[in-house]
Write a protein that holds these residues in place. Structure first.
Motif, PDB file in Angstrom:
ATOM      1  N   LYS A   1       0.829  -1.212   0.000  1.00  0.00           N
ATOM      2  CA  LYS A   1       0.000   0.000   0.000  1.00  0.00           C
ATOM      3  C   LYS A   1       0.862   1.259   0.000  1.00  0.00           C
ATOM      4  CE  LYS A   1      -3.979  -2.093   2.239  1.00  0.00           C
ATOM      5  NZ  LYS A   1      -4.861  -2.103   3.409  1.00  0.00           N
TER       6      LYS A   1
ATOM      7  N   ALA B   1      -5.535   5.197   1.037  1.00  0.00           N
ATOM      8  CA  ALA B   1      -4.570   4.111   0.884  1.00  0.00           C
ATOM      9  C   ALA B   1      -4.881   2.944   1.818  1.00  0.00           C
ATOM     10  CB  ALA B   1      -3.159   4.622   1.141  1.00  0.00           C
TER      11      ALA B   1
ATOM     12  N   LEU C   1      -7.235   0.313   0.173  1.00  0.00           N
ATOM     13  CA  LEU C   1      -6.865  -0.258  -1.112  1.00  0.00           C
ATOM     14  C   LEU C   1      -6.942  -1.775  -1.078  1.00  0.00           C
ATOM     15  CD1 LEU C   1      -3.721   1.836  -2.059  1.00  0.00           C
ATOM     16  CD2 LEU C   1      -6.013   2.078  -2.942  1.00  0.00           C
TER      17      LEU C   1
ATOM     18  N   VAL D   1      -5.602  -5.222  -1.857  1.00  0.00           N
ATOM     19  CA  VAL D   1      -4.322  -5.816  -2.208  1.00  0.00           C
ATOM     20  C   VAL D   1      -4.590  -7.215  -2.732  1.00  0.00           C
ATOM     21  CG1 VAL D   1      -2.060  -6.525  -1.349  1.00  0.00           C
ATOM     22  CG2 VAL D   1      -3.155  -4.484  -0.429  1.00  0.00           C
TER      23      VAL D   1
ATOM     24  N   ILE E   1      -1.321  -4.054  -6.278  1.00  0.00           N
ATOM     25  CA  ILE E   1      -2.397  -3.068  -6.211  1.00  0.00           C
ATOM     26  C   ILE E   1      -2.462  -2.411  -7.581  1.00  0.00           C
ATOM     27  CG2 ILE E   1      -3.182  -0.916  -5.164  1.00  0.00           C
ATOM     28  CD1 ILE E   1      -1.741  -1.717  -2.629  1.00  0.00           C
TER      29      ILE E   1
END
Length: 177
Positions: free
Chosen positions: A35, A103, A106, A108, A117
């Motif tokens: 991230k 973030a 996000l 993954v 990502i």
């Protein structure tokens, strides 16, 4: 045979606890590293993305010089049309697909030993600005800006230092170094 001496294993038990805790937190740590790198790449590519200027039409004389007001309270000032700025391409960059936010949220993707990502730009002409394109009359070529390509290369050069620092912090917390 003699006396072997004394041996204190309490430090070894603490190390064992720290290592077992490391094992449990490894996946979270790797996702956090992914991230951080994705956020840095996104910041770099947005900064490098060009912003178009549209409507940049100044009123000019036949010789190309700016026309000035002849009379009135604006006498001597240059006549200008307002300049409309773009920015659609720059605002189009997202991490993790469309309409993603911070973030921490996000997604993954994890395959084997790879964490990924997605950084995407869904603006329809993004690839043309990135890689270049032919002109409308097919007689020339408009060079690409390579904002993602260059940003990715820049990130690859700084990623080892970033990851080394994060790994030191991660291992240092578990081993109390």
């Amino acid at each position: 045979m003699g006396n072997m001496g004394r041996f204190d294993v309490s430090g070894m038990k603490e190390l064992q606890k720290g290592l077992s805790e490391l094992d449990r937190q490894t996946d979270m740590f790797l996702q956090a590293c992914a991230k951080e790198l994705a956020a840095r790449l996104l910041r770099m590519v947005v900064k490098r993305t060009p912003v178009g200027e549209y409507g940049k039409s100044y009123v000019t004389d036949a010789d190309g010089s700016h026309v000035r007001y002849k009379a009135g309270k604006n006498k001597g000032k240059v006549k200008r049309a307002t300049v409309k700025k773009g920015g659609t391409l720059r605002r189009g960059w997202t991490a993790g697909g469309p309409a993603r936010g911070y973030a921490d949220s996000l997604p993954v993707h994890h395959w084997g030993d790879t964490y990924a990502i997605e950084i995407v730009n869904l603006v329809e002409y993004a690839s043309y600005v990135e890689y270049g394109h032919r002109t409308a009359n097919h007689k020339g070529w408009v060079r690409g800006h390579f904002m993602m390509t260059i940003s990715e290369q820049d990130l690859q050069t700084i990623a080892p230092q970033i990851l080394e620092k994060r790994i030191r912090e991660f291992l240092g917390g578990a081993m109390k170094c």
